[in-house]
Write a protein that holds these residues in place. Structure first.
Motif, PDB file in Angstrom:
ATOM      1  N   MET A   1       0.838  -1.210   0.000  1.00  0.00           N
ATOM      2  CA  MET A   1       0.000   0.000   0.000  1.00  0.00           C
ATOM      3  C   MET A   1       0.869   1.256   0.000  1.00  0.00           C
ATOM      4  O   MET A   1       1.953   1.265   0.577  1.00  0.00           O
ATOM      5  CB  MET A   1      -0.893   0.010   1.250  1.00  0.00           C
ATOM      6  CG  MET A   1      -1.958   1.091   1.277  1.00  0.00           C
ATOM      7  SD  MET A   1      -3.088   1.054  -0.148  1.00  0.00           S
ATOM      8  CE  MET A   1      -3.753  -0.603  -0.014  1.00  0.00           C
ATOM      9  N   GLY A   2       0.360   2.288  -0.647  1.00  0.00           N
ATOM     10  CA  GLY A   2       1.000   3.595  -0.682  1.00  0.00           C
ATOM     11  C   GLY A   2       0.010   4.534  -1.335  1.00  0.00           C
ATOM     12  O   GLY A   2      -1.090   4.120  -1.724  1.00  0.00           O
ATOM     13  N   THR A   3       0.391   5.802  -1.476  1.00  0.00           N
ATOM     14  CA  THR A   3      -0.573   6.746  -2.051  1.00  0.00           C
ATOM     15  C   THR A   3      -0.873   6.412  -3.511  1.00  0.00           C
ATOM     16  O   THR A   3      -2.023   6.498  -3.952  1.00  0.00           O
ATOM     17  CB  THR A   3      -0.061   8.194  -1.936  1.00  0.00           C
ATOM     18  OG1 THR A   3       1.234   8.284  -2.548  1.00  0.00           O
ATOM     19  CG2 THR A   3       0.049   8.620  -0.472  1.00  0.00           C
ATOM     20  N   GLY A   4       0.151   6.029  -4.268  1.00  0.00           N
ATOM     21  CA  GLY A   4      -0.083   5.672  -5.664  1.00  0.00           C
ATOM     22  C   GLY A   4      -0.938   4.420  -5.785  1.00  0.00           C
ATOM     23  O   GLY A   4      -1.867   4.349  -6.595  1.00  0.00           O
TER      24      GLY A   4
ATOM     25  N   ALA B   1      -3.039   3.235  -3.557  1.00  0.00           N
ATOM     26  CA  ALA B   1      -4.410   3.555  -3.143  1.00  0.00           C
ATOM     27  C   ALA B   1      -5.170   4.218  -4.283  1.00  0.00           C
ATOM     28  O   ALA B   1      -6.352   3.937  -4.509  1.00  0.00           O
ATOM     29  CB  ALA B   1      -4.397   4.464  -1.915  1.00  0.00           C
ATOM     30  N   SER B   2      -4.480   5.090  -5.030  1.00  0.00           N
ATOM     31  CA  SER B   2      -5.171   5.746  -6.154  1.00  0.00           C
ATOM     32  C   SER B   2      -5.527   4.724  -7.225  1.00  0.00           C
ATOM     33  O   SER B   2      -6.598   4.809  -7.842  1.00  0.00           O
ATOM     34  CB  SER B   2      -4.307   6.872  -6.740  1.00  0.00           C
ATOM     35  OG  SER B   2      -3.249   6.379  -7.538  1.00  0.00           O
TER      36      SER B   2
ATOM     37  N   ALA C   1      -8.574   2.690  -6.047  1.00  0.00           N
ATOM     38  CA  ALA C   1      -9.798   3.500  -6.126  1.00  0.00           C
ATOM     39  C   ALA C   1     -10.215   3.728  -7.579  1.00  0.00           C
ATOM     40  O   ALA C   1     -11.404   3.651  -7.914  1.00  0.00           O
ATOM     41  CB  ALA C   1      -9.583   4.833  -5.406  1.00  0.00           C
ATOM     42  N   LEU C   2      -9.238   3.984  -8.446  1.00  0.00           N
ATOM     43  CA  LEU C   2      -9.565   4.178  -9.869  1.00  0.00           C
ATOM     44  C   LEU C   2     -10.097   2.882 -10.478  1.00  0.00           C
ATOM     45  O   LEU C   2     -11.030   2.904 -11.294  1.00  0.00           O
ATOM     46  CB  LEU C   2      -8.324   4.650 -10.639  1.00  0.00           C
ATOM     47  CG  LEU C   2      -7.899   6.094 -10.386  1.00  0.00           C
ATOM     48  CD1 LEU C   2      -6.503   6.353 -10.952  1.00  0.00           C
ATOM     49  CD2 LEU C   2      -8.893   7.079 -11.006  1.00  0.00           C
TER      50      LEU C   2
ATOM     51  N   SER D   1      -6.526  -0.781   5.505  1.00  0.00           N
ATOM     52  CA  SER D   1      -6.696  -0.793   4.048  1.00  0.00           C
ATOM     53  C   SER D   1      -7.792  -1.776   3.646  1.00  0.00           C
ATOM     54  O   SER D   1      -8.651  -1.468   2.815  1.00  0.00           O
ATOM     55  CB  SER D   1      -5.386  -1.206   3.362  1.00  0.00           C
ATOM     56  OG  SER D   1      -4.349  -0.311   3.674  1.00  0.00           O
TER      57      SER D   1
END
Lengths: 164, 164, 164, 164
Positions: free
Chosen positions: C105-108, C110-111, C114-115, C132
């Motif tokens: 997991m990380g910000t990228g 997670a994006s 979600a996308l 998460s």
């Protein structure tokens, strides 16, 4: 090891017969060199013809699709990249190609040639239209190369040092 | 109520003096009509000149930036849209414009004209280069309109029914 | 015939050892199924480890690069797609994948999850982080599947009917 | 002089009443500060409500549309940016915002928060969902700020030094 990718760009709608014929041959020749063919991926015009030529010669084909699914994809595409970006995907087409071969002309093709030049890429123009040859040669003389046949286009690609 | 947006596209690098002069005038005239000016947003060439002209006449300016920040932005941009998409942002430039006015020529400008035509937009060409006029007029005769001055360009925009 | 593409998404920066280990195994298992591996293509973290695993097992790897060149590319990428779109390319990553496996997991990451959910894609979560698991399961219960090992992730992918 | 832009992101589909109410208030407060409101631009959910609030208070609104036209646009959008990029436009939303205020939660909103964090932006979370608060706070503790009302959200934005 990254594979060499040759982009073949040309009209999807209302292509000329000669452009379809040349696109098919380009696909074959690219496959025979062991290169990957990249197109806009749709089941239409030059994209479809080039992909079929490559597939017939045992090559690997990549299609960069403008839509949000593969429903309009050429059946000769092996690797589908789904962008959902419409014509903005044209910039990805040219950035991902070691060299761009433009086969025929249309508004989408013109945008791809211009984007390729804008991104510092070399473009082989395979078209008989003199106004196209003149316009793009004037626009960026050192990046544009004129070919009169698929064989000559591939010869130019090799002379540019692509795929070595 | 959505505001009318006029896109002015032209070379960022190595612009001609006449193109900068015309771009500034275009910006002024667009502002005087109460229209929003949209450009590629950089502090360079036609983008910068048009934005300055608009701002000088009290207009609102939008800049669609290719970078990931506003560090290269024209100081005359009011609304900065940061795309981090490089030249792929050219497609957003034309889709967001009610009409595109091309002022001068370069590889980026050529890509914007071609993308505009590809997306069904009308383009007013303000350039003296005959090969450009011939190429784009041949490419899509019903979408391309030739102007010889900023005033004529704005007159053509009005005749197209933009902003009514 | 379009090839089945499995997207493996995970942190490029500061990955955990277990995520790298699992990513390498995922790459191997995907190659052994005859599927194409798709990642974000950079020479970093989960992208690089998964690509190496796939390549070691003789698989074909696609890298969707955020940059304008291949200079930061994993050496285990066969087909480089150069987007110059930064994190906006994350949407292409998920649209081009038949299913997304999130490894770590990380910000990228997670994006991308979600996308993927936003685009109607199914996501297999291979992470031990309970917050998460809880967040994404709550966000879209019918699209998220939890795995505790690479083998279980591949088993879930098969149960979803991917690649048939 | 570039105007300060505050992005308000939230669910377009199936928004909660409280999120719509808060979005409208956020729009009003943003306009009252003299800031520009940026949303995803569609005539739906939080985007529409925030735009209406801003417009009611005399503010300027920008909508970054996912489609290829303005047909699905909120009537309260002043400046329409037409991307034709689907959810990839979410990256433009966050890059163009000086700060992102997330109002409510959904898959699109989650992608925008994650993309904002990935791009180094600060995010104010205005949601009562504890799993969302926990997930994003854990993901990037120094970039996420929790608010319990529109007024508190704007107070946090000011404390971050935005718009000075």
């Amino acid at each position: 090891m990254r594979k060499t990718i040759i982009g073949v760009m040309g009209p999807g709608n209302h292509p000329k017969d000669i452009d379809l014929h040349r696109a098919y041959q380009l696909g074959q020749l690219i496959a025979q060199e062991g290169w990957v063919l990249l197109t806009g991926g749709r089941k239409a015009g030059v994209m479809d013809a080039a992909s079929k030529g490559s597939q017939a010669a045992g090559g690997l084909t990549v299609g960069i699709l403008p839509d949000d699914s593969t429903s309009q994809m050429s059946e000769a595409v092996d690797i589908a990249i789904v962008t959902n970006m419409g014509s903005a995907r044209n910039n990805i087409n040219v950035l991902s190609s070691d060299v761009v071969v433009a086969c025929g002309m249309g508004t989408g093709t013109a945008s791809e040639i211009a984007l390729a030049l804008n991104n510092g890429k070399q473009v082989v123009l395979l078209t008989d239209a003199q106004d196209s040859q003149r316009f793009f040669t004037n626009l960026s003389p050192e990046q544009v190369f004129l070919a009169t046949s698929p064989e000559e286009a591939i010869k130019l690609v090799k002379e540019l040092g692509i795929g070595n």
